[in-house]
Structure formats: C-alpha cells, structure tokens
Design an enzyme around this catalytic site. Structure first.
Site, PDB file in Angstrom:
ATOM      1  N   THR A 151      -5.091  14.857  36.677  1.00 43.22           N
ATOM      2  CA  THR A 151      -6.378  14.794  35.956  1.00 43.22           C
ATOM      3  C   THR A 151      -7.465  15.603  36.659  1.00 43.22           C
ATOM      4  O   THR A 151      -8.499  15.904  36.067  1.00 43.22           O
ATOM      5  CB  THR A 151      -6.871  13.344  35.868  1.00 43.22           C
ATOM      6  OG1 THR A 151      -7.153  12.893  37.209  1.00 43.22           O
ATOM      7  CG2 THR A 151      -5.836  12.433  35.226  1.00 43.22           C
ATOM      8  N   ASP A 181      -4.875  20.787  53.601  1.00 41.81           N
ATOM      9  CA  ASP A 181      -3.550  21.190  54.088  1.00 41.81           C
ATOM     10  C   ASP A 181      -3.658  22.253  55.184  1.00 41.81           C
ATOM     11  O   ASP A 181      -2.936  22.210  56.180  1.00 41.81           O
ATOM     12  CB  ASP A 181      -2.710  21.737  52.933  1.00 41.81           C
ATOM     13  CG  ASP A 181      -2.161  20.612  52.065  1.00 41.81           C
ATOM     14  OD1 ASP A 181      -2.188  19.446  52.505  1.00 41.81           O
ATOM     15  OD2 ASP A 181      -1.724  20.904  50.936  1.00 41.81           O
ATOM     16  N   ASP A 192      -5.798  25.286  49.874  1.00 42.62           N
ATOM     17  CA  ASP A 192      -6.046  23.843  50.025  1.00 42.62           C
ATOM     18  C   ASP A 192      -6.618  23.592  51.421  1.00 42.62           C
ATOM     19  O   ASP A 192      -5.907  23.709  52.426  1.00 42.62           O
ATOM     20  CB  ASP A 192      -4.737  23.072  49.814  1.00 42.62           C
ATOM     21  CG  ASP A 192      -4.988  21.581  49.753  1.00 42.62           C
ATOM     22  OD1 ASP A 192      -5.613  21.028  50.692  1.00 42.62           O
ATOM     23  OD2 ASP A 192      -4.578  20.950  48.766  1.00 42.62           O
ATOM     24  N   ARG A 232      -8.260  14.044  45.096  1.00 39.27           N
ATOM     25  CA  ARG A 232      -8.221  14.522  43.724  1.00 39.27           C
ATOM     26  C   ARG A 232      -6.865  14.249  43.123  1.00 39.27           C
ATOM     27  O   ARG A 232      -5.849  14.663  43.669  1.00 39.27           O
ATOM     28  CB  ARG A 232      -8.450  16.042  43.766  1.00 39.27           C
ATOM     29  CG  ARG A 232      -9.486  16.488  42.833  1.00 39.27           C
ATOM     30  CD  ARG A 232      -9.867  17.903  43.033  1.00 39.27           C
ATOM     31  NE  ARG A 232      -8.829  18.881  43.238  1.00 39.27           N
ATOM     32  CZ  ARG A 232      -8.930  20.136  42.802  1.00 39.27           C
ATOM     33  NH1 ARG A 232      -9.978  20.504  42.101  1.00 39.27           N
ATOM     34  NH2 ARG A 232      -8.001  21.008  43.065  1.00 39.27           N
TER      35      ARG A 232
HETATM   36  C1  PRP Z   1     -10.271  18.705  48.210  1.00 40.43           C
HETATM   37  C2  PRP Z   1     -11.586  19.038  48.861  1.00 40.43           C
HETATM   38  C3  PRP Z   1     -12.565  18.229  48.049  1.00 40.43           C
HETATM   39  C4  PRP Z   1     -11.955  18.262  46.674  1.00 40.43           C
HETATM   40  C5  PRP Z   1     -12.712  19.259  45.849  1.00 40.43           C
HETATM   41  O1  PRP Z   1      -9.829  17.476  48.656  1.00 40.43           O
HETATM   42  O2  PRP Z   1     -11.619  18.765  50.232  1.00 40.43           O
HETATM   43  O3  PRP Z   1     -12.729  16.905  48.505  1.00 40.43           O
HETATM   44  O4  PRP Z   1     -10.597  18.700  46.820  1.00 40.43           O
HETATM   45  O5  PRP Z   1     -12.246  19.254  44.549  1.00 40.43           O
HETATM   46  P1  PRP Z   1     -13.169  18.798  43.332  1.00 40.43           P
HETATM   47  O6  PRP Z   1     -14.479  19.454  43.501  1.00 40.43           O
HETATM   48  O7  PRP Z   1     -12.406  19.314  42.137  1.00 40.43           O
HETATM   49  O8  PRP Z   1     -13.259  17.307  43.325  1.00 40.43           O
HETATM   50  P2  PRP Z   1      -8.417  16.847  48.191  1.00 40.43           P
HETATM   51  O9  PRP Z   1      -8.592  16.009  46.961  1.00 40.43           O
HETATM   52  O10 PRP Z   1      -7.395  17.927  48.091  1.00 40.43           O
HETATM   53  O11 PRP Z   1      -8.098  15.832  49.337  1.00 40.43           O
HETATM   54  P3  PRP Z   1      -7.824  16.126  50.896  1.00 40.43           P
HETATM   55  O12 PRP Z   1      -9.129  16.503  51.531  1.00 40.43           O
HETATM   56  O13 PRP Z   1      -7.330  14.800  51.380  1.00 40.43           O
HETATM   57  O14 PRP Z   1      -6.801  17.215  51.021  1.00 40.43           O
HETATM   58  N1  URA Z   2      -9.613  21.679  46.991  1.00 44.81           N
HETATM   59  C1  URA Z   2      -9.215  22.616  47.893  1.00 44.81           C
HETATM   60  O1  URA Z   2      -8.878  22.274  49.036  1.00 44.81           O
HETATM   61  N2  URA Z   2      -9.189  23.899  47.521  1.00 44.81           N
HETATM   62  C2  URA Z   2      -9.558  24.306  46.300  1.00 44.81           C
HETATM   63  O2  URA Z   2      -9.511  25.511  46.004  1.00 44.81           O
HETATM   64  C3  URA Z   2      -9.962  23.331  45.360  1.00 44.81           C
HETATM   65  C4  URA Z   2      -9.996  22.029  45.748  1.00 44.81           C
END
Ligand code: PRP
Ligand code: URA
Length: 284
Positions: free
Chosen positions: A183, A278, A275, A179
């Site tokens: 944006t 993380d 998150d 994400r």
């Molecule tokens: C997080 C999560 C989803 C996304 C959800 O991933 O694991 O993939 O955010 O958010 P959305 O519904 O608003 O799209 P992130 O983009 O943080 O990547 P990561 O898994 O690499 O930490």
């Molecule tokens: N992605 C995450 O990991 N946590 C949230 O709360 C939203 C998006």
C-alpha cells in the site's frame, strides 16, 4: 526594500499588491529566491522570523549581487533546499550505487550535521553573563527547553549522531514507522518522546521523503502528543512527498539537500539513492 503582503502565489507582473514598509537591511534568517530580470535581479525573501508576511521583494543590480539562487521555490513555500557545496558533494557520493555501507553511514552522519546548521537557525537565544579571562561580559545561549530530535526508525537513526555533534544537549525521542510494501502507507510500531512536549522544539529526522506518508504520520503523532513546533529534516525529497506533507502540515518547515524528480511505481525516489535503511544497515 519593499515589504509586500501577497495572497497566493506571486505573479511577476510588476504589480505591487500592498506596500507595508521600507527596510534597508535584509532580515535575519531569510531565504532568497532569485530571479533574473533584465539588467537586475528580482530578490524575493521569505523571513522565517516574520511568517505573517509572505515575502519581501526588491530589485538588486546584478553586478552587486551576492545572493545564492533558489533556496526555496514558489511551488513549495515550506521547503528549504540546503545547497551548500559540501552537502551537494557528499550527496552525490551517497547516491552512487558503489558506495559501501561504511562510507554511506559516514556520509549520512556528515550531511545531517551540516544540514542541522540551517535547520536550527531559528532557535531562540537569551542573554547570559560570561566571565572571560579578562572581564565579565554578556553573551548568548539557546533559550527554552532542549531541542528534541526524533528519528523515524530505522533510517532516521543514521542522522542522529551528526545532529548531536552540533547540538550535544538535544534530547532524542523515537518514532517507529515502516512503509507497507504493497500500500506504501506507513505502519507505526513505536512512539517514545520526552515530557514537556508543548514547550519543546522538535526536529524529525529521516533521510527520505518519498510519498510523504511516513513524515505526515510522524508529525501527526507528535501533534497528538501536544507538540506544536516541528521541523522535518531529510536528505532527499520527492515532489509528491513535499506536496503531501505541506498539505497536511503547512506549519512544518521541510529541510532537504535535494528535491528530486519523481517517484517510481514502487514509491522509490528518482534518481534518489535507493533504500536508505538497507544501505545504512547493510540489510540487502
Ligand atoms: C523509508 C524512509 C522513510 C520512508 C519514506 O523507510 O526511511 O521512513 O521509507 O517513504 P514515504 O515517504 O513513502 O513514507 P522504510 O519504510 O523503508 O523503513 P526503514 O527505515 O525501516 O527501512
Ligand atoms: N524509502 C527509501 O529508503 N528510499 C526511497 O527511494 C523511498 C522510500
């Protein structure tokens, strides 16, 4: 039991719209929405095996009821909330800010396994012969091409092993999305899935459904590749994300352990669990 054909959201106004048939037994793989009505309970069933009917409705004496409340909600007909006590217990520890990475990882794995039990309830079976130590008999096996798990990188990786413990023969594809912090829109960087796409059932894995951008993009990528049977399995969902995913892909059932309250200004789910990526990989 009355089977009703209902167009649009059901109003509880005692008005029968169209009676199509009577049934004595509850269909398999149905989800119940239970509403207290005076001395009785109004049970609205949605059968995944009979998607041509919106729901099956009947009244049930309260004292006889063994129905669990609210696996689905009228506002989100494609959402199934897994309310199993073990899932809810583990989810609360997952949310706790003091839960360390090691336990967090174990809990995501265990919750994914328990939820996969519900999310695979529609797998089709075929009869097969089996030799017991005593005689030849008939049994069942899951038919068709192997189920394919598709974790959304990174956080979806934490759910793969748990589901594989339940369905060891499943194949695993990968979709890389992150994400954009400004944006909040998904940026894709990787896509690899097994062949024979049109014959497979796909289960997308991602612990978080926030704005729904990543989930909708993942489903769109799978459909572009030829997939048509897709489910989405997450641990925490925001109403905003469910709405977006259902609007762009109304054919995709969403399984979650919790429908949380809302998103904050940064696109994080409230109350949420922070998150997920993380916390899983200890990167913060
Ligand atoms: C997080 C999560 C989803 C996304 C959800 O991933 O694991 O993939 O955010 O958010 P959305 O519904 O608003 O799209 P992130 O983009 O943080 O990547 P990561 O898994 O690499 O930490
Ligand atoms: N992605 C995450 O990991 N946590 C949230 O709360 C939203 C998006």
């Amino acid at each position: 039991m009355l089977r009703l054909a209902v167009r649009g959201p059901l109003e509880y106004d005692h008005q029968t719209l169209c009676v199509l048939g009577h049934h004595r037994r509850i269909p398999p793989a149905s989800t119940a929405l239970v509403h207290q009505v005076g001395d009785g309970i109004l049970v609205i069933l949605r059968s995944l095996r009979q998607p041509q009917y919106d729901c099956l409705v009947f009244f049930h004496p309260r004292e006889d009821s063994t129905f669990r409340a609210m696996d689905t909600t009228p506002e989100f007909p494609t959402l199934f909330i897994v309310r199993h006590p073990l899932v809810q217990h583990k989810l609360t520890i997952l949310r706790d800010r003091s839960t360390p990475t090691k336990i967090f990882k174990e809990l995501v794995d265990e919750i994914a396994m328990l939820m996969a039990y519900e999310a695979t309830i529609e797998l089709t079976l075929e009869q097969t012969a089996v030799e017991t130590p005593l005689e030849r008999s008939m049994g069942w096996r899951v038919s068709g091409k192997k189920l394919t798990l598709v974790p959304i990188l990174r956080a979806g990786l934490g759910m793969v092993e748990g589901v594989l413990r339940l369905v060891p023969g499943a194949r695993v594809g990968h979709i890389g999305l992150y994400r954009d912090h400004d944006t909040l829109e998904p940026v894709d960087y990787y896509f690899k899935i097994p062949g024979d796409v049109s014959e497979r059932e796909f289960l997308i894995l991602d612990p978080m459904l926030a704005t729904g951008g990543s989930a909708a993009a993942a489903v769109a990528s799978l459909k572009r590749a030829g997939a048509s049977r897709i489910r989405f399995l997450c641990i925490v969902a925001a109403p905003e994300g469910v709405r977006r995913l259902a609007a762009s892909h109304p054919d995709v059932m969403i399984y979650t352990a919790s429908l949380d309250r809302e998103l904050n200004a940064q696109g994080y789910i409230l109350p949420g669990l922070g998150d997920a990526g993380d916390r899983l990989f200890g990167t913060r």
